[in-house]
Design a protein around this motif. Structure first.
Motif, PDB file in Angstrom:
ATOM      1  N   ASN A  53     -12.277   7.593  -1.617  1.00 49.17           N
ATOM      2  CA  ASN A  53     -13.459   8.152  -1.261  1.00 49.17           C
ATOM      3  C   ASN A  53     -13.544   8.695   0.070  1.00 49.17           C
ATOM      4  O   ASN A  53     -14.402   9.828   0.313  1.00 49.17           O
ATOM      5  N   GLN A  54     -12.745   8.231   0.984  1.00 50.54           N
ATOM      6  CA  GLN A  54     -12.769   8.820   2.208  1.00 50.54           C
ATOM      7  C   GLN A  54     -11.751  10.111   2.406  1.00 50.54           C
ATOM      8  O   GLN A  54     -10.963  10.327   1.917  1.00 50.54           O
ATOM      9  N   ARG A  55     -12.090  10.704   3.511  1.00 55.02           N
ATOM     10  CA  ARG A  55     -11.333  11.896   3.941  1.00 55.02           C
ATOM     11  C   ARG A  55      -9.596  11.528   4.582  1.00 55.02           C
ATOM     12  O   ARG A  55      -8.875  12.324   4.175  1.00 55.02           O
ATOM     13  N   THR A  56      -9.754  10.449   5.166  1.00 56.56           N
ATOM     14  CA  THR A  56      -8.295  10.283   6.064  1.00 56.56           C
ATOM     15  C   THR A  56      -7.549   9.113   5.043  1.00 56.56           C
ATOM     16  O   THR A  56      -8.266   8.083   4.526  1.00 56.56           O
ATOM     17  N   GLN A  57      -6.510   8.974   5.446  1.00 51.91           N
ATOM     18  CA  GLN A  57      -5.725   7.873   5.093  1.00 51.91           C
ATOM     19  C   GLN A  57      -6.188   6.568   5.714  1.00 51.91           C
ATOM     20  O   GLN A  57      -6.066   5.537   4.971  1.00 51.91           O
ATOM     21  N   GLU A  58      -6.363   6.665   6.834  1.00 56.41           N
ATOM     22  CA  GLU A  58      -6.641   5.148   7.639  1.00 56.41           C
ATOM     23  C   GLU A  58      -8.032   4.607   7.023  1.00 56.41           C
ATOM     24  O   GLU A  58      -8.058   3.462   6.975  1.00 56.41           O
ATOM     25  N   MET A  97       0.920  -1.269  -0.120  1.00 49.98           N
ATOM     26  CA  MET A  97      -0.094  -0.053  -0.156  1.00 49.98           C
ATOM     27  C   MET A  97       0.900   1.361   0.028  1.00 49.98           C
ATOM     28  O   MET A  97       1.780   1.353   0.798  1.00 49.98           O
ATOM     29  N   THR A  98       0.591   2.285  -0.986  1.00 49.91           N
ATOM     30  CA  THR A  98       1.230   3.315  -0.835  1.00 49.91           C
ATOM     31  C   THR A  98       0.154   4.597  -0.828  1.00 49.91           C
ATOM     32  O   THR A  98      -0.770   4.569  -1.318  1.00 49.91           O
ATOM     33  N   ALA A  99       0.512   5.610  -0.165  1.00 50.51           N
ATOM     34  CA  ALA A  99      -0.292   6.736  -0.348  1.00 50.51           C
ATOM     35  C   ALA A  99       0.173   7.840  -1.443  1.00 50.51           C
ATOM     36  O   ALA A  99       1.207   8.011  -1.591  1.00 50.51           O
ATOM     37  N   ILE A 100      -0.976   8.007  -1.956  1.00 53.72           N
ATOM     38  CA  ILE A 100      -0.860   9.135  -2.973  1.00 53.72           C
ATOM     39  C   ILE A 100      -1.883  10.273  -2.645  1.00 53.72           C
ATOM     40  O   ILE A 100      -2.693  10.021  -2.066  1.00 53.72           O
ATOM     41  N   ARG A 101      -1.869  11.362  -3.601  1.00 57.39           N
ATOM     42  CA  ARG A 101      -2.629  12.442  -3.693  1.00 57.39           C
ATOM     43  C   ARG A 101      -3.870  12.066  -4.252  1.00 57.39           C
ATOM     44  O   ARG A 101      -3.948  11.513  -5.447  1.00 57.39           O
ATOM     45  N   ALA A 102      -5.012  12.161  -3.777  1.00 54.02           N
ATOM     46  CA  ALA A 102      -6.484  11.958  -4.265  1.00 54.02           C
ATOM     47  C   ALA A 102      -6.735  12.956  -5.627  1.00 54.02           C
ATOM     48  O   ALA A 102      -6.124  14.163  -5.502  1.00 54.02           O
ATOM     49  N   GLN A 103      -7.433  12.572  -6.372  1.00 57.47           N
ATOM     50  CA  GLN A 103      -8.060  13.504  -7.546  1.00 57.47           C
ATOM     51  C   GLN A 103      -9.566  13.861  -7.081  1.00 57.47           C
ATOM     52  O   GLN A 103     -10.118  13.527  -6.110  1.00 57.47           O
ATOM     53  N   GLY A 104      -9.630  14.932  -7.912  1.00 60.24           N
ATOM     54  CA  GLY A 104     -11.052  15.464  -7.749  1.00 60.24           C
ATOM     55  C   GLY A 104     -11.244  16.692  -7.017  1.00 60.24           C
ATOM     56  O   GLY A 104     -10.272  17.242  -6.516  1.00 60.24           O
ATOM     57  N   LEU A 126      -8.773  -2.538   1.701  1.00 55.92           N
ATOM     58  CA  LEU A 126      -8.610  -3.628   2.183  1.00 55.92           C
ATOM     59  C   LEU A 126     -10.147  -4.401   2.119  1.00 55.92           C
ATOM     60  O   LEU A 126     -10.278  -5.678   1.817  1.00 55.92           O
ATOM     61  N   GLU A 127     -11.054  -3.766   2.578  1.00 58.23           N
ATOM     62  CA  GLU A 127     -12.480  -4.531   2.504  1.00 58.23           C
ATOM     63  C   GLU A 127     -12.783  -4.706   0.851  1.00 58.23           C
ATOM     64  O   GLU A 127     -13.248  -5.894   0.796  1.00 58.23           O
ATOM     65  N   ARG A 128     -12.402  -3.868   0.202  1.00 60.55           N
ATOM     66  CA  ARG A 128     -12.695  -4.076  -1.321  1.00 60.55           C
ATOM     67  C   ARG A 128     -12.088  -5.448  -1.797  1.00 60.55           C
ATOM     68  O   ARG A 128     -12.360  -6.367  -2.396  1.00 60.55           O
ATOM     69  N   LEU A 129     -10.476  -5.518  -1.340  1.00 67.14           N
ATOM     70  CA  LEU A 129      -9.823  -6.595  -1.745  1.00 67.14           C
ATOM     71  C   LEU A 129     -10.418  -7.952  -1.167  1.00 67.14           C
ATOM     72  O   LEU A 129     -10.519  -8.973  -1.974  1.00 67.14           O
ATOM     73  N   ILE A 130     -10.957  -7.870   0.215  1.00 67.37           N
ATOM     74  CA  ILE A 130     -11.343  -9.116   0.577  1.00 67.37           C
ATOM     75  C   ILE A 130     -12.791  -9.739  -0.085  1.00 67.37           C
ATOM     76  O   ILE A 130     -12.677 -10.747  -0.434  1.00 67.37           O
ATOM     77  N   GLN A 131     -13.412  -8.677  -0.451  1.00 68.82           N
ATOM     78  CA  GLN A 131     -14.572  -8.889  -1.285  1.00 68.82           C
ATOM     79  C   GLN A 131     -14.287  -9.531  -2.511  1.00 68.82           C
ATOM     80  O   GLN A 131     -15.036 -10.368  -3.067  1.00 68.82           O
ATOM     81  N   ILE A 132     -13.333  -8.859  -3.348  1.00 64.50           N
ATOM     82  CA  ILE A 132     -12.714  -9.358  -4.610  1.00 64.50           C
ATOM     83  C   ILE A 132     -12.457 -10.889  -4.504  1.00 64.50           C
ATOM     84  O   ILE A 132     -12.804 -11.847  -5.311  1.00 64.50           O
ATOM     85  N   SER A 172      -3.987  11.448   0.993  1.00 68.39           N
ATOM     86  CA  SER A 172      -4.883  10.674   1.902  1.00 68.39           C
ATOM     87  C   SER A 172      -5.270   9.413   0.927  1.00 68.39           C
ATOM     88  O   SER A 172      -5.968   8.316   1.445  1.00 68.39           O
ATOM     89  N   ALA A 173      -5.041   9.426  -0.262  1.00 67.43           N
ATOM     90  CA  ALA A 173      -5.747   8.070  -1.162  1.00 67.43           C
ATOM     91  C   ALA A 173      -4.705   7.020  -0.904  1.00 67.43           C
ATOM     92  O   ALA A 173      -3.379   7.281  -0.861  1.00 67.43           O
ATOM     93  N   ILE A 174      -5.158   5.819  -1.133  1.00 64.24           N
ATOM     94  CA  ILE A 174      -4.402   4.607  -1.029  1.00 64.24           C
ATOM     95  C   ILE A 174      -4.320   3.842  -2.447  1.00 64.24           C
ATOM     96  O   ILE A 174      -5.426   3.668  -3.179  1.00 64.24           O
TER      97      ILE A 174
END
Length: 138
Positions: A76-81, A17-24, A88-94, A35-37
């Motif tokens: 989509n969220q405001r914080t990095q955490e 996981m790497t932190a990057i700047r979010a778009q939009g 992680l939740e999306r990865l588990i669902q996939i 805050s984007a991952i």
């Protein structure tokens, strides 16, 4: 260890996981906070069972590269955490969806009563349509 299903666990060491700047939209917060991952998960190098790996690699998911790396971006969220949890939740669902074995459909024949009901409804519909026609004989 991350729980996937009965007896299937995922080693968190194989997730990058790497932190990057979010778009939009988001103003100054988006422009100065990373805050984007960006999550990378190499499928072949993981400790998943063969069934999960095979279904993931043979699926038609555009998020999986030619090298067999699943790439997710959570912003989509405001914080990095919160974005880490979301990724992680999306990865588990996939991964859980890849472990589901589809039920084999067996062809069945319609019953006599259902065939009779279908033909009766067709004749009723046809007579209703005939009654809507032109009236003759006045």
């Amino acid at each position: 260890m991350i729980f996937i299903a009965n007896g299937v666990y995922l080693d968190p060491k194989c997730i990058e996981m790497t932190a990057i700047r979010a778009q939009g939209a988001g103003g100054q917060n988006v422009n100065k906070v990373s805050s984007a991952i960006h999550l990378k998960f190499p499928i072949q190098a993981s400790n998943l069972p063969w069934l999960y790996k095979n279904n993931l690699l043979n699926g038609k998911d555009s998020r999986i590269t030619d090298e067999g790396v699943l790439v997710l971006k959570a912003q989509n969220q405001r914080t990095q955490e919160a974005n880490k949890r979301d990724a992680l939740e999306r990865l588990i669902q996939i991964i859980r969806a890849a472990g589901v074995i589809p039920k084999i459909r067996r062809a069945t024949r319609p019953t006599r009563s259902s065939q009779r009901k279908r033909l009766q409804s067709k004749t009723l519909h046809g007579t209703k349509k005939k009654l809507r026609g032109k009236v003759d004989g006045f």
